[in-house]
Design an enzyme around this catalytic site. Sequence first.
Site, PDB file in Angstrom:
ATOM      1  N   ASP A   1      -0.832  -3.763  10.964  1.00  4.55           N
ATOM      2  CA  ASP A   1      -1.311  -3.650   9.591  1.00  4.55           C
ATOM      3  C   ASP A   1      -2.179  -2.392   9.535  1.00  4.55           C
ATOM      4  O   ASP A   1      -2.557  -1.843  10.574  1.00  4.55           O
ATOM      5  CB  ASP A   1      -2.113  -4.896   9.223  1.00  4.55           C
TER       6      ASP A   1
ATOM      7  N   ASP B   1      -5.033  -1.432   6.712  1.00  6.14           N
ATOM      8  CA  ASP B   1      -6.418  -1.641   6.278  1.00  6.14           C
ATOM      9  C   ASP B   1      -7.031  -2.830   7.000  1.00  6.14           C
ATOM     10  O   ASP B   1      -6.518  -3.945   6.947  1.00  6.14           O
ATOM     11  CB  ASP B   1      -6.457  -1.866   4.761  1.00  6.14           C
TER      12      ASP B   1
ATOM     13  N   LYS C   1      -2.615   5.130  -8.877  1.00  2.14           N
ATOM     14  CA  LYS C   1      -2.367   6.490  -8.406  1.00  2.14           C
ATOM     15  C   LYS C   1      -3.669   7.276  -8.297  1.00  2.14           C
ATOM     16  O   LYS C   1      -3.920   7.961  -7.300  1.00  2.14           O
ATOM     17  CB  LYS C   1      -1.411   7.208  -9.357  1.00  2.14           C
TER      18      LYS C   1
ATOM     19  N   LYS D   1      -6.711   6.005  -8.005  1.00  2.00           N
ATOM     20  CA  LYS D   1      -7.494   5.384  -6.937  1.00  2.00           C
ATOM     21  C   LYS D   1      -7.023   5.869  -5.572  1.00  2.00           C
ATOM     22  O   LYS D   1      -7.829   6.174  -4.678  1.00  2.00           O
ATOM     23  CB  LYS D   1      -7.382   3.861  -7.041  1.00  2.00           C
TER      24      LYS D   1
ATOM     25  N   ASN E   1      -0.615   1.576  -0.669  1.00  2.00           N
ATOM     26  CA  ASN E   1       0.219   2.696  -1.089  1.00  2.00           C
ATOM     27  C   ASN E   1       0.673   3.525   0.102  1.00  2.00           C
ATOM     28  O   ASN E   1      -0.111   3.805   1.005  1.00  2.00           O
ATOM     29  CB  ASN E   1      -0.585   3.551  -2.071  1.00  2.00           C
TER      30      ASN E   1
ATOM     31  N   ASP F   1      -5.354  -8.459  10.560  1.00  2.00           N
ATOM     32  CA  ASP F   1      -6.777  -8.804  10.440  1.00  2.00           C
ATOM     33  C   ASP F   1      -7.033  -9.882   9.399  1.00  2.00           C
ATOM     34  O   ASP F   1      -8.171 -10.335   9.258  1.00  2.00           O
ATOM     35  CB  ASP F   1      -7.607  -7.565  10.083  1.00  2.00           C
TER      36      ASP F   1
END
Length: 318
Positions: A81, A83, A158, A160, A200, A257
């Site tokens: 993963d 993040d 977009k 962000k 994203n 996580d």
Amino acid sequence: MASMVTSPSFTAASSTTVFSHNKTSASNLRPNVKTLSSSIMGAQFSINRSTRRCHITKRCRSGVTCLSTSPSVLPSALLFDCDGVLVDTEKDGHRISFNDTFAARELGVTWDVDLYGELLKIGGGKERMTAYFNKTGWPEKAPKSEEERKDFIASLHKQKTELFMVLIEKKLLPLRPGVAKLIDQALAKGVKVAVCSTSNEKAVSAIVSCLLGPERAKEILIFAGDVVPRKKPDPAIYLLAASTLGVEPSSCVVVEDSAIGLAAAKAAGMKCIVTKSGYTADEDFVNADAVFDCIGDPPEERFDLEFCGSLLEKQYVS
């Protein structure tokens, strides 16, 4: 990024490998050899610090003892993963970028730390904003029709993402301990590596290329964003990764996580190691194959590629 813990101890159900990082001496090993010990699915697990060999013993129902040493078969693929696993991005990365976007659009919305933790139970940034506005009410500046709102959400996301990428490019959010080490071990042994994320694709690619470096990045496949129609906890992204890499799901080890990521990995039929992050420390990981606070670099290493292989291979001896 979550603060490092020097001597953490974890407890969980018997199906999860739970580690105490206090160094102890095992009676069935040579005297004065430092080990890490715990249990894996009812088995006793130890890592010999001097030889780096893994030992797993288990008394099965048939009376047969299960013994695993350093694995001769490594995972076909390691799937990470992004993040919270590669980088602890959520609190001081994505959340800040969402809030800066809301402020720039004058939407009168701010996501505090606790609220964002709740929103993380929803996979995907666009899905997260949509669920939030559906529950609390859409901003006055938002369009009225459902189709226009999809475009509105996409434009927010977009913007962000662009703000988030600036944080990554400036290297304001560092890699978590042990990530580069484990990836290097895998690539050196010919184990395929991929990153599978609901975030994203541009943001994930920025993390991989900027923080792991171009040499590693060219060896890592990225599956992210809307590459699959259903996001975690649905297993679609992990199944797509296995299919694209040409490997069996059962030969893959996932590093996650969060509870939704764990659910996705297990639904795909893969082994899953959880490295807890700032927002996920209190989530339920009872179905994980192993749980740690991080991957870790020596001398505070929690696990390595050999350990990943040990989750896949067990030899049964009388």
